[in-house]
Design an enzyme around this catalytic site. Structure first.
Site, PDB file in Angstrom:
ATOM      1  N   SER A 135      -1.927  -1.067   0.768  1.00 49.21           N
ATOM      2  CA  SER A 135      -2.818  -0.043   0.430  1.00 49.21           C
ATOM      3  C   SER A 135      -3.403   0.025  -0.980  1.00 49.21           C
ATOM      4  O   SER A 135      -4.028  -1.091  -1.269  1.00 49.21           O
ATOM      5  CB  SER A 135      -2.182   1.353   0.584  1.00 49.21           C
ATOM      6  OG  SER A 135      -3.054   2.442   0.338  1.00 49.21           O
ATOM      7  N   HIS A 136      -3.212   0.732  -1.829  1.00 46.30           N
ATOM      8  CA  HIS A 136      -3.557   0.662  -3.407  1.00 46.30           C
ATOM      9  C   HIS A 136      -2.632   0.003  -4.208  1.00 46.30           C
ATOM     10  O   HIS A 136      -3.112   0.036  -5.397  1.00 46.30           O
ATOM     11  CB  HIS A 136      -3.428   2.263  -3.665  1.00 46.30           C
ATOM     12  CG  HIS A 136      -2.300   2.787  -3.605  1.00 46.30           C
ATOM     13  ND1 HIS A 136      -1.815   3.176  -2.238  1.00 46.30           N
ATOM     14  CD2 HIS A 136      -1.422   3.080  -4.270  1.00 46.30           C
ATOM     15  CE1 HIS A 136      -0.688   3.825  -2.409  1.00 46.30           C
ATOM     16  NE2 HIS A 136      -0.233   3.884  -3.844  1.00 46.30           N
ATOM     17  N   LYS A 184      -6.455   8.557   7.061  1.00 45.46           N
ATOM     18  CA  LYS A 184      -7.091   9.164   5.991  1.00 45.46           C
ATOM     19  C   LYS A 184      -8.466   8.143   5.947  1.00 45.46           C
ATOM     20  O   LYS A 184      -8.272   6.901   6.312  1.00 45.46           O
ATOM     21  CB  LYS A 184      -6.906   9.217   4.586  1.00 45.46           C
ATOM     22  CG  LYS A 184      -5.915   8.506   4.061  1.00 45.46           C
ATOM     23  CD  LYS A 184      -5.272   8.949   2.931  1.00 45.46           C
ATOM     24  CE  LYS A 184      -4.344   7.804   2.262  1.00 45.46           C
ATOM     25  NZ  LYS A 184      -2.933   8.045   2.514  1.00 45.46           N
ATOM     26  N   ARG A 226       6.641  -2.033   2.390  1.00 44.18           N
ATOM     27  CA  ARG A 226       6.097  -2.669   1.280  1.00 44.18           C
ATOM     28  C   ARG A 226       7.074  -3.308   0.395  1.00 44.18           C
ATOM     29  O   ARG A 226       7.968  -2.700   0.054  1.00 44.18           O
ATOM     30  CB  ARG A 226       5.289  -1.565   0.714  1.00 44.18           C
ATOM     31  CG  ARG A 226       4.194  -1.003   1.265  1.00 44.18           C
ATOM     32  CD  ARG A 226       3.274  -0.359   0.495  1.00 44.18           C
ATOM     33  NE  ARG A 226       2.236   0.563   1.085  1.00 44.18           N
ATOM     34  CZ  ARG A 226       1.573   1.325   0.644  1.00 44.18           C
ATOM     35  NH1 ARG A 226       1.593   1.849  -0.572  1.00 44.18           N
ATOM     36  NH2 ARG A 226       0.916   2.140   1.468  1.00 44.18           N
ATOM     37  N   ASP A 239      -7.227  -0.601   0.998  1.00 41.55           N
ATOM     38  CA  ASP A 239      -7.287  -0.646   2.596  1.00 41.55           C
ATOM     39  C   ASP A 239      -8.302   0.431   3.045  1.00 41.55           C
ATOM     40  O   ASP A 239      -8.422   0.676   4.375  1.00 41.55           O
ATOM     41  CB  ASP A 239      -6.034  -0.409   3.192  1.00 41.55           C
ATOM     42  CG  ASP A 239      -5.225   1.041   3.122  1.00 41.55           C
ATOM     43  OD1 ASP A 239      -5.486   1.363   1.748  1.00 41.55           O
ATOM     44  OD2 ASP A 239      -4.552   1.327   3.782  1.00 41.55           O
ATOM     45  N   THR A 299       4.618  14.844   2.575  1.00 43.38           N
ATOM     46  CA  THR A 299       3.694  13.888   2.234  1.00 43.38           C
ATOM     47  C   THR A 299       3.488  12.685   3.093  1.00 43.38           C
ATOM     48  O   THR A 299       4.707  12.367   3.642  1.00 43.38           O
ATOM     49  CB  THR A 299       4.075  13.347   0.692  1.00 43.38           C
ATOM     50  OG1 THR A 299       4.153  14.265  -0.194  1.00 43.38           O
ATOM     51  CG2 THR A 299       3.671  12.261   0.293  1.00 43.38           C
ATOM     52  N   ASP A 337      -9.718   2.649  -2.257  1.00 43.63           N
ATOM     53  CA  ASP A 337      -8.516   1.979  -2.272  1.00 43.63           C
ATOM     54  C   ASP A 337      -8.574   0.449  -1.626  1.00 43.63           C
ATOM     55  O   ASP A 337      -9.597   0.234  -0.839  1.00 43.63           O
ATOM     56  CB  ASP A 337      -7.432   2.575  -2.245  1.00 43.63           C
ATOM     57  CG  ASP A 337      -6.937   2.708  -0.669  1.00 43.63           C
ATOM     58  OD1 ASP A 337      -7.679   2.941   0.081  1.00 43.63           O
ATOM     59  OD2 ASP A 337      -5.525   2.889  -0.473  1.00 43.63           O
ATOM     60  N   GLU A 367      -4.790  15.073   1.283  1.00 51.70           N
ATOM     61  CA  GLU A 367      -3.704  15.087   0.469  1.00 51.70           C
ATOM     62  C   GLU A 367      -3.973  15.014  -1.130  1.00 51.70           C
ATOM     63  O   GLU A 367      -5.257  14.205  -1.189  1.00 51.70           O
ATOM     64  CB  GLU A 367      -2.752  13.878   0.614  1.00 51.70           C
ATOM     65  CG  GLU A 367      -2.088  13.922   1.971  1.00 51.70           C
ATOM     66  CD  GLU A 367      -0.911  12.754   2.024  1.00 51.70           C
ATOM     67  OE1 GLU A 367       0.148  13.081   1.710  1.00 51.70           O
ATOM     68  OE2 GLU A 367      -1.206  11.474   2.458  1.00 51.70           O
ATOM     69  N   ASP A 384      -8.542   3.644   2.811  1.00 50.59           N
ATOM     70  CA  ASP A 384      -8.343   4.983   3.264  1.00 50.59           C
ATOM     71  C   ASP A 384      -8.371   6.082   2.249  1.00 50.59           C
ATOM     72  O   ASP A 384      -8.576   6.983   2.612  1.00 50.59           O
ATOM     73  CB  ASP A 384      -6.809   5.288   4.176  1.00 50.59           C
ATOM     74  CG  ASP A 384      -5.817   4.697   3.528  1.00 50.59           C
ATOM     75  OD1 ASP A 384      -5.934   4.029   2.191  1.00 50.59           O
ATOM     76  OD2 ASP A 384      -4.805   4.620   3.868  1.00 50.59           O
ATOM     77  N   ARG A 385      -8.159   5.695   0.901  1.00 52.71           N
ATOM     78  CA  ARG A 385      -8.295   6.682  -0.191  1.00 52.71           C
ATOM     79  C   ARG A 385      -9.772   6.732  -0.690  1.00 52.71           C
ATOM     80  O   ARG A 385     -10.468   5.762  -0.545  1.00 52.71           O
ATOM     81  CB  ARG A 385      -7.531   6.421  -1.244  1.00 52.71           C
ATOM     82  CG  ARG A 385      -6.085   6.135  -0.791  1.00 52.71           C
ATOM     83  CD  ARG A 385      -5.288   6.146  -2.167  1.00 52.71           C
ATOM     84  NE  ARG A 385      -3.724   6.446  -1.667  1.00 52.71           N
ATOM     85  CZ  ARG A 385      -2.849   6.444  -2.702  1.00 52.71           C
ATOM     86  NH1 ARG A 385      -3.012   6.443  -3.818  1.00 52.71           N
ATOM     87  NH2 ARG A 385      -1.570   6.786  -2.149  1.00 52.71           N
TER      88      ARG A 385
HETATM   89  C1  G1P Z   1       1.605   8.047  -1.709  1.00 51.59           C
HETATM   90  C2  G1P Z   1       0.902   9.347  -1.640  1.00 51.59           C
HETATM   91  C3  G1P Z   1       0.904  10.015  -0.259  1.00 51.59           C
HETATM   92  C4  G1P Z   1       0.212   8.949   0.502  1.00 51.59           C
HETATM   93  C5  G1P Z   1       0.973   7.881   0.491  1.00 51.59           C
HETATM   94  C6  G1P Z   1       0.350   6.734   1.255  1.00 51.59           C
HETATM   95  O1  G1P Z   1       3.053   8.353  -1.232  1.00 51.59           O
HETATM   96  O2  G1P Z   1       1.774  10.206  -2.642  1.00 51.59           O
HETATM   97  O3  G1P Z   1       0.199  11.308  -0.319  1.00 51.59           O
HETATM   98  O4  G1P Z   1       0.483   9.624   1.849  1.00 51.59           O
HETATM   99  O5  G1P Z   1       0.871   7.140  -1.027  1.00 51.59           O
HETATM  100  O6  G1P Z   1      -1.091   6.390   0.697  1.00 51.59           O
HETATM  101  P1  G1P Z   1       4.231   8.302  -2.023  1.00 51.59           P
HETATM  102  O7  G1P Z   1       4.256   7.002  -2.917  1.00 51.59           O
HETATM  103  O8  G1P Z   1       4.170   9.479  -3.092  1.00 51.59           O
HETATM  104  O9  G1P Z   1       5.496   8.404  -1.284  1.00 51.59           O
HETATM  105 ZN    ZN Z   2      -4.519   3.179   1.358  1.00 51.86          ZN
END
Ligand code: G1P
Ligand code: ZN
Length: 560
Positions: free
Chosen positions: A116-117, A389, A24, A290, A357, A288, A376, A292-293
């Site tokens: 993602s988010h 997810k 990213r 993409d 994680t 979110d 998670e 998955d959340r």
């Molecule tokens: C974060 C979340 C983690 C999740 C990931 C991808 O990662 O904490 O649980 O799997 O995004 O969605 P982090 O930024 O904490 O490494």
């Molecule tokens: Zn995502």
């Protein structure tokens, strides 16, 4: 059409190291000369030639640069002997949809175009992630290999003249170096919708949602936050389940998410929370960028923590046909996730795993048939139907539980806590801090808590006293392949089971984000206020970690 492969000399870029969930960076970085081409080539090279003759899937969350990146993928795949590539129409595919497509088509893997988010748009983030043939995020040994290749890359292969109309569903066939190459532009939602229909009882859910069962339609507010889930939500909730049209909002995927931060939590999905709080809704959900959340809220925006959501779904899992048919194996959660699901597992006599994680750690356990439901705290819930997810899946699971129990979200939770006790949980995020002092904080804290003198110490705040019992930098040995992942977060476990966890985010695109997780179990006091109950432990965490001193922050950016 016969096409020519071109070899382009290139130089390595620094920092093409995939984090918790892919590479990213800011869009501008991906737009750098050969930056995206390099990384795609390294993904393909990490297969040691196995991509030749294989099938791949590509698609993303619709954010800015997705289409451009998809076109690059098409051309580089063509040049590297890939035999078939599935691409979502307009390069749109949710992350769960890619996972499903890889599995259904027995593909070698998939390339996901998403951050993602994280916010999207020309000045925001982009991301590229590789998923393997089981449909799940590439494990560490693969991402490490991709990274290593990125530090050595000297050339990539591309078929320049290959232009695909990604807006048109259909099969495009070519010959490259004498071998056939097919790009199939697919409907973005069809396969995923079919999968959901295989898992859930859509007839029952339709009766429940549309009101055929109760006489009144369910009052839903589903918010796609202008992310990829819009088309999936329209098809599933409106067309298949008969929800009223005003049940869904923000369902057109936008390149900048309409300026929204597509992260379904109490801070960034504030519009949903406020609307449900002041309105007449039975269930609110957001996903979110993409897909998955998920975030689930009940009437008047009663908030379901993801840790509780996982535990409740675990408790009622058999009301979902997929699990009734396939049986319930084990459960799992990531280490910082509150341990509510452990209690359900213990009661049902099932295995329960605690992994680092990141969703990639669940995959092996699923493949080995030891895990069917996991989650998670970061708003991720899912099952072994895919290897990611799945936000919409979680919402359908909640609808199934509501339909099965005939209860409101709040009553389902209250009953759960009465049965099992309650894990109060909160997470403080300190976003975009300076990297150096955060690293220093982590080093100092690790030293403090791994000093043998730290164990047995008592800390008091707000009239509560906690005694340290275990403290370490979490390390995990995969029960299946025995691979070891070290330094996965600092944790302090107290005598009563309460926990403080501190780790640095692995998904940010600049600076450092500190995450502080607080988990406190109460057997009797289950209806208290989370913020009040957790306040003493938060103060203790800030004291032990010296977080305000190192970060210069006196308040988190996001509280969940
Ligand atoms: C974060 C979340 C983690 C999740 C990931 C991808 O990662 O904490 O649980 O799997 O995004 O969605 P982090 O930024 O904490 O490494
Ligand atoms: Zn995502």
């Amino acid at each position: 059409m016969s096409l020519v492969v071109k070899t382009v000399p290139t130089k390595p870029y620094e920092g093409q190291k995939p984090g918790t969930s892919g590479l990213r960076k800011k869009v501008k970085v991906f737009q750098g000369e050969n930056y995206t081409e390099n990384f795609i080539q390294c993904i393909l090279d990490s297969s040691d030639g196995a991509v030749a003759g294989s099938t791949l899937v590509a698609g993303g969350d619709g954010r800015y640069f997705c289409k451009k990146a998809a076109e690059i993928i098409v051309r580089i795949c063509a040049a590297n002997g890939v035999s078939k590539l599935f691409v979502g129409k307009d390069a749109i595919l949710s992350t769960p949809a890619v996972s499903s497509l890889i599995r259904r088509n027995k593909a070698y893997g998939g390339i996901l175009l998403t951050a993602s988010h994280n916010p999207g748009g020309p000045d925001n983030d982009f991301g590229i992630k590789f998923n393997c043939e089981n449909g799940g995020p590439a494990p560490d040994h693969v991402t490490n290999k991709i990274y290593k290749l990125s530090t050595e890359i000297a050339q990539y292969k591309i078929v320049d003249g290959l232009n695909i109309d990604l807006g048109k569903v259909g099969v495009n066939q070519y010959t490259v170096n004498g071998a056939p190459f097919t790009v199939e532009v697919i409907d973005s939602v069809a396969d995923y919708v079919r999968l959901m229909k295989e898992i859930f009882d859509f007839e029952r859910l339709n009766a429940f949602v549309s009101g055929k069962k109760t006489g009144t339609p369910l009052k839903l507010r589903i918010d796609s936050l202008n992310g990829v889930t819009g088309p999936y939500v329209n098809e599933i909730f409106l067309n298949a389940l008969g929800a009223t049209p005003n049940s869904v909002v923000h369902t057109t995927p936008l390149e900048d998410f309409g300026g929204l931060h597509p992260d379904p939590n109490l801070t960034y999905a504030k519009d949903l929370v406020d609307t449900v709080k002041s309105g007449d809704y039975d269930l609110g959900a957001a996903f979110d960028g993409d897909g998955d959340r998920n975030m689930i809220i009940g009437r008047k925006a009663f908030f379901v923590t993801p840790s509780d959501s996982l535990a409740v779904i675990a408790h009622y899992l058999e009301c979902i046909p997929y699990f009734k048919k396939n049986g319930i194996t084990g459960f799992a959660r990531s280490m910082p996730t509150a341990s509510a699901v452990d209690l359900v597992a213990a009661k049902q006599n099932k295995e329960c795993f605690e992994v680092p994680t990141g969703w990639k750690y669940f995959g092996n356990l699923m493949d080995a048939g030891r895990l069917c439901l996991c989650g998670e705290e970061s708003f991720g819930t899912g099952s072994d139907h895919i290897r990611e997810k799945d936000g919409i899946w979680a919402c359908l699971a909640w609808l199934s539980v509501m339909e099965h129990t005939g209860k409101s979200v709040e009553d389902i939770l209250k009953q759960h806590w009465t049965t099992y006790g309650r894990n109060y949980f909160t997470r403080y995020d300190y976003e975009e801090c300076a990297l150096e002092p955060c690293n220093e904080m982590m080093t100092t804290l690790e030293k403090t808590i791994t000093d043998p003198a730290f164990i047995g110490k008592e800390y008091s705040s707000g009239g509560k006293t906690y005694k340290t019992k275990i403290a370490d930098n979490f390390s995990y040995t995969d029960p299946v392949d025995k691979s070891v992942s070290t330094k996965q977060g600092l944790r302090i476990v107290f005598a009563d089971g309460s926990r403080i966890v501190v780790r640095l985010s692995g998904t940010g695109s600049s600076g450092a984000t500190v995450r502080l997780y607080i988990d406190s179990y109460e057997k009797e006091n289950v209806l208290g206020s989370a913020s009040e109950t957790l306040e003493p432990l938060i103060q203790i965490a800030l004291q032990i970690s010296q977080l305000p001193k190192f970060t210069g922050r006196d308040a988190p950016t996001v509280i969940t």
